[in-house]
Write a protein that holds these residues in place. Structure first.
Motif, PDB file in Angstrom:
ATOM      1  N   MET A 113       0.810  -1.224   0.000  1.00  0.00           N
ATOM      2  CA  MET A 113       0.000   0.000   0.000  1.00  0.00           C
ATOM      3  C   MET A 113       0.842   1.273   0.000  1.00  0.00           C
ATOM      4  O   MET A 113       0.398   2.304  -0.483  1.00  0.00           O
ATOM      5  N   ASN A 114       2.035   1.216   0.541  1.00  0.00           N
ATOM      6  CA  ASN A 114       2.979   2.340   0.494  1.00  0.00           C
ATOM      7  C   ASN A 114       2.405   3.663   0.997  1.00  0.00           C
ATOM      8  O   ASN A 114       2.557   4.708   0.334  1.00  0.00           O
ATOM      9  N   CYS A 115       1.770   3.656   2.147  1.00  0.00           N
ATOM     10  CA  CYS A 115       1.259   4.902   2.738  1.00  0.00           C
ATOM     11  C   CYS A 115       2.448   5.811   3.084  1.00  0.00           C
ATOM     12  O   CYS A 115       3.516   5.332   3.469  1.00  0.00           O
ATOM     13  N   ALA A 116       2.226   7.114   2.947  1.00  0.00           N
ATOM     14  CA  ALA A 116       3.338   8.080   3.002  1.00  0.00           C
ATOM     15  C   ALA A 116       4.044   8.153   4.342  1.00  0.00           C
ATOM     16  O   ALA A 116       5.171   8.626   4.424  1.00  0.00           O
ATOM     17  N   PHE A 117       3.400   7.697   5.410  1.00  0.00           N
ATOM     18  CA  PHE A 117       3.962   7.860   6.761  1.00  0.00           C
ATOM     19  C   PHE A 117       4.477   6.548   7.344  1.00  0.00           C
ATOM     20  O   PHE A 117       4.998   6.504   8.445  1.00  0.00           O
ATOM     21  N   CYS A 118       4.281   5.454   6.617  1.00  0.00           N
ATOM     22  CA  CYS A 118       4.419   4.117   7.216  1.00  0.00           C
ATOM     23  C   CYS A 118       5.704   3.414   6.766  1.00  0.00           C
ATOM     24  O   CYS A 118       6.088   3.507   5.596  1.00  0.00           O
ATOM     25  N   LEU A 263      -2.170  11.888  12.919  1.00  0.00           N
ATOM     26  CA  LEU A 263      -2.033  13.349  12.809  1.00  0.00           C
ATOM     27  C   LEU A 263      -0.656  13.723  12.266  1.00  0.00           C
ATOM     28  O   LEU A 263       0.370  13.485  12.914  1.00  0.00           O
ATOM     29  N   ILE A 264      -0.642  14.309  11.079  1.00  0.00           N
ATOM     30  CA  ILE A 264       0.613  14.694  10.423  1.00  0.00           C
ATOM     31  C   ILE A 264       0.648  16.221  10.336  1.00  0.00           C
ATOM     32  O   ILE A 264      -0.276  16.836   9.773  1.00  0.00           O
ATOM     33  N   ARG A 299      10.666   8.537   5.951  1.00  0.00           N
ATOM     34  CA  ARG A 299       9.495   9.277   5.491  1.00  0.00           C
ATOM     35  C   ARG A 299       9.610  10.694   6.032  1.00  0.00           C
ATOM     36  O   ARG A 299       9.758  10.897   7.236  1.00  0.00           O
ATOM     37  N   ASN A 300       9.522  11.682   5.153  1.00  0.00           N
ATOM     38  CA  ASN A 300       9.819  13.041   5.589  1.00  0.00           C
ATOM     39  C   ASN A 300       8.573  13.749   6.131  1.00  0.00           C
ATOM     40  O   ASN A 300       8.156  14.768   5.586  1.00  0.00           O
ATOM     41  N   LEU A 301       7.999  13.203   7.179  1.00  0.00           N
ATOM     42  CA  LEU A 301       6.778  13.802   7.734  1.00  0.00           C
ATOM     43  C   LEU A 301       6.945  13.984   9.237  1.00  0.00           C
ATOM     44  O   LEU A 301       7.612  13.192   9.894  1.00  0.00           O
ATOM     45  N   ARG A 302       6.305  15.025   9.752  1.00  0.00           N
ATOM     46  CA  ARG A 302       6.381  15.313  11.193  1.00  0.00           C
ATOM     47  C   ARG A 302       5.024  15.059  11.845  1.00  0.00           C
ATOM     48  O   ARG A 302       3.986  15.307  11.221  1.00  0.00           O
ATOM     49  N   GLY A 303       5.061  14.651  13.082  1.00  0.00           N
ATOM     50  CA  GLY A 303       3.816  14.482  13.828  1.00  0.00           C
ATOM     51  C   GLY A 303       3.264  15.834  14.251  1.00  0.00           C
ATOM     52  O   GLY A 303       4.016  16.802  14.388  1.00  0.00           O
ATOM     53  N   ALA A 304       1.941  15.896  14.452  1.00  0.00           N
ATOM     54  CA  ALA A 304       1.329  17.130  14.956  1.00  0.00           C
ATOM     55  C   ALA A 304       1.897  17.438  16.339  1.00  0.00           C
ATOM     56  O   ALA A 304       2.236  16.520  17.085  1.00  0.00           O
ATOM     57  N   THR A 305       2.006  18.728  16.663  1.00  0.00           N
ATOM     58  CA  THR A 305       2.453  19.090  18.021  1.00  0.00           C
ATOM     59  C   THR A 305       1.347  18.709  19.000  1.00  0.00           C
ATOM     60  O   THR A 305       0.186  18.574  18.614  1.00  0.00           O
ATOM     61  N   ASP A 306       1.719  18.570  20.282  1.00  0.00           N
ATOM     62  CA  ASP A 306       0.717  18.250  21.296  1.00  0.00           C
ATOM     63  C   ASP A 306      -0.397  19.278  21.301  1.00  0.00           C
ATOM     64  O   ASP A 306      -1.576  18.951  21.389  1.00  0.00           O
ATOM     65  N   LYS A 307       0.019  20.549  21.180  1.00  0.00           N
ATOM     66  CA  LYS A 307      -0.965  21.628  21.226  1.00  0.00           C
ATOM     67  C   LYS A 307      -1.991  21.464  20.092  1.00  0.00           C
ATOM     68  O   LYS A 307      -3.199  21.538  20.297  1.00  0.00           O
ATOM     69  N   ASN A 308      -1.481  21.210  18.901  1.00  0.00           N
ATOM     70  CA  ASN A 308      -2.377  21.034  17.751  1.00  0.00           C
ATOM     71  C   ASN A 308      -3.251  19.800  17.882  1.00  0.00           C
ATOM     72  O   ASN A 308      -4.416  19.808  17.485  1.00  0.00           O
ATOM     73  N   ALA A 309      -2.662  18.738  18.412  1.00  0.00           N
ATOM     74  CA  ALA A 309      -3.425  17.493  18.561  1.00  0.00           C
ATOM     75  C   ALA A 309      -4.628  17.736  19.482  1.00  0.00           C
ATOM     76  O   ALA A 309      -5.749  17.330  19.164  1.00  0.00           O
ATOM     77  N   TYR A 310      -4.402  18.432  20.600  1.00  0.00           N
ATOM     78  CA  TYR A 310      -5.512  18.698  21.538  1.00  0.00           C
ATOM     79  C   TYR A 310      -6.520  19.681  20.959  1.00  0.00           C
ATOM     80  O   TYR A 310      -7.726  19.557  21.179  1.00  0.00           O
ATOM     81  N   LEU A 311      -6.011  20.645  20.189  1.00  0.00           N
ATOM     82  CA  LEU A 311      -6.910  21.605  19.544  1.00  0.00           C
ATOM     83  C   LEU A 311      -7.815  20.873  18.535  1.00  0.00           C
ATOM     84  O   LEU A 311      -9.032  21.075  18.485  1.00  0.00           O
ATOM     85  N   PHE A 312      -7.204  19.999  17.761  1.00  0.00           N
ATOM     86  CA  PHE A 312      -7.924  19.225  16.752  1.00  0.00           C
ATOM     87  C   PHE A 312      -8.994  18.365  17.427  1.00  0.00           C
ATOM     88  O   PHE A 312     -10.153  18.330  17.006  1.00  0.00           O
ATOM     89  N   LEU A 313      -8.580  17.715  18.524  1.00  0.00           N
ATOM     90  CA  LEU A 313      -9.508  16.882  19.289  1.00  0.00           C
ATOM     91  C   LEU A 313     -10.708  17.705  19.758  1.00  0.00           C
ATOM     92  O   LEU A 313     -11.859  17.291  19.598  1.00  0.00           O
ATOM     93  N   SER A 314     -10.447  18.900  20.297  1.00  0.00           N
ATOM     94  CA  SER A 314     -11.566  19.659  20.865  1.00  0.00           C
ATOM     95  C   SER A 314     -12.489  20.183  19.763  1.00  0.00           C
ATOM     96  O   SER A 314     -13.695  20.259  19.946  1.00  0.00           O
TER      97      SER A 314
END
Ligand code: SAH
Length: 351
Positions: A113-118, A263-264, A299-314
């Motif tokens: 499947m070659n997903c971009a983050f995996c 979350l990327i 894979r040249n991708l970064r994880g979401a910051t904690d702040k963004n992850a919680y913002l996204f969740l809310s």
């Protein structure tokens, strides 16, 4: 190389036929089925006549999966590297929760499947695992943890390791049936989650099997075009087709389905994406799991910051979705799909 047949591929009925062929009483099938699920080698099956053990050994291979390396995280998560009969290696993870231990198993060697983050798709698909090679991962870890078929140390299973389970359909269905058979590990399908990248036609076929597993879909974007960049397989199946297949699954099984969303940073964690998710999922009988990206160096991708992850969740919570942000586990031991195998292949290690 002379590759032997894997006895753990057999259902209990098939073992009955096999042992009838050997002129053995029918209780042998029960004994051997249990012994195989207990990860015993033939010479450790002491209730069998020696001659029969030798005959079996000459023709069949067990245990099909052997632990070659174990890494333990500070949080108790264990990562395993396993060797198969043909020398291929696969990996799995054991996660500890209050309600029990969940094992994550692989369904293929590599993945196409070659997903971009995996990490699993970095070298493509090598081959499908047989039913017994999937089951063998659980038998090996359960035994390694001091468990057996009576007292299981593995209580839950997720098909979220390397590979796409619905791309190895027949073997995965056989595995699920054998896993939940009495006398063996006997893990209820209700304690099993099958995660797919969204092969909509196979999802519908799977709904028809009537197996009560939890169906999980890797979504990663609410927009088809952007999803195609993260998951090439999205060129074959639109989100609308996947949602329709989920509806079919719900209609057949009455079971709520789950979406996984890694979350990327900057790619799928913005307000626009939250609104997109709310618009496609609101009111559906589903739950959304947000996962922090385990960064893969190739894979040249970064994880979401904690702040963004919680913002996204809310934002999603406010939009009325049932959603959780998964806590990170095993990040210090290459916890994500395919990372350990990748490191092993790179280092050219031999078993
Ligand atoms: N092919 C199936 C099952 C394997 S992937 C599928 O696509 O669902 C299982 C889950 O692990 C998926 O939700 C995937 O998005 C997640 N995953 C894979 N690599 C990851 C990584 N580097 N960090 C976080 N999650 C990852």
């Amino acid at each position: 190389m002379n590759v032997k047949e894997i006895l753990l591929d057999f259902s209990k009925e098939e073992l009955r036929e096999l042992f009838t062929g050997y002129g053995q009483p029918s209780y042998r099938a029960e004994q051997v089925f249990t012994a195989l699920h207990n990860n015993l080698a033939f010479d450790a099956m002491s209730s069998l006549p020696k001659r029969l053990r030798e005959e079996l050994e000459a023709q069949y291979y067990t245990p099909p999966v052997r632990i070659v390396k174990t890494l333990e995280s500070a949080d108790g998560t264990k990562k395993y590297l396993f060797a198969l009969q043909d020398g291929n290696v696969i990996e799995g993870v054991l996660m500890r929760y209050k309600y029990g231990n969940t094992q994550c198993v692989s369904t293929q060697v590599g993945c196409r499947m070659n997903c971009a983050f995996c990490a699993s798709g970095l070298n493509g698909l090598v081959r499908n695992l047989s039913a017994g090679e999937i089951l063998g991962q659980i038998a090996a870890v359960n035994a390694d943890e001091g468990g057996n078929t009576e007292h299981r140390k593995v209580t839950n299973v997720v098909l979220m390791g390397s590979g796409e389970p619905l791309d190895n359909y027949g073997n995965v269905v056989r595995f699920l049936k054998n896993l939940s058979t009495k006398g063996g590990l006997n893990i209820s399908m209700r304690n099993v989650s099958l995660s797919t990248c969204g092969l909509a036609d196979k999802m519908k076929a799977f709904a028809e099997e009537g197996l009560p597993v939890n169906l999980t879909v890797s979504l990663h974007s609410p927009f088809d075009e952007e999803r195609q960049k993260i998951m090439p397989v999205a060129k074959r199946y639109t989100i609308a087709e996947i949602l329709q297949a989920c509806d079919v699954y719900f209609g057949k099984t009455g079971r709520r389905f789950i979406f996984e969303y890694v979350l990327i940073a900057g790619e799928n964690d913005t307000k626009r994406h939250a609104e997109g998710l709310i618009s496609i999922l609101k009111g559906k009988p589903c739950h959304l799991n947000l996962i922090r990206l385990n960064e893969v160096k190739e894979r040249n991708l970064r994880g979401a910051t904690d702040k963004n992850a919680y913002l996204f969740l809310s934002m999603l919570e406010k939009g009325g979705l049932s959603v959780t942000l998964r806590r990170r586990m095993g990040a210090d031991i290459d916890g994500a799909c395919g990372q350990l195998r990748q490191k092993y292949l790179e280092n050219g290690e031999t078993i």
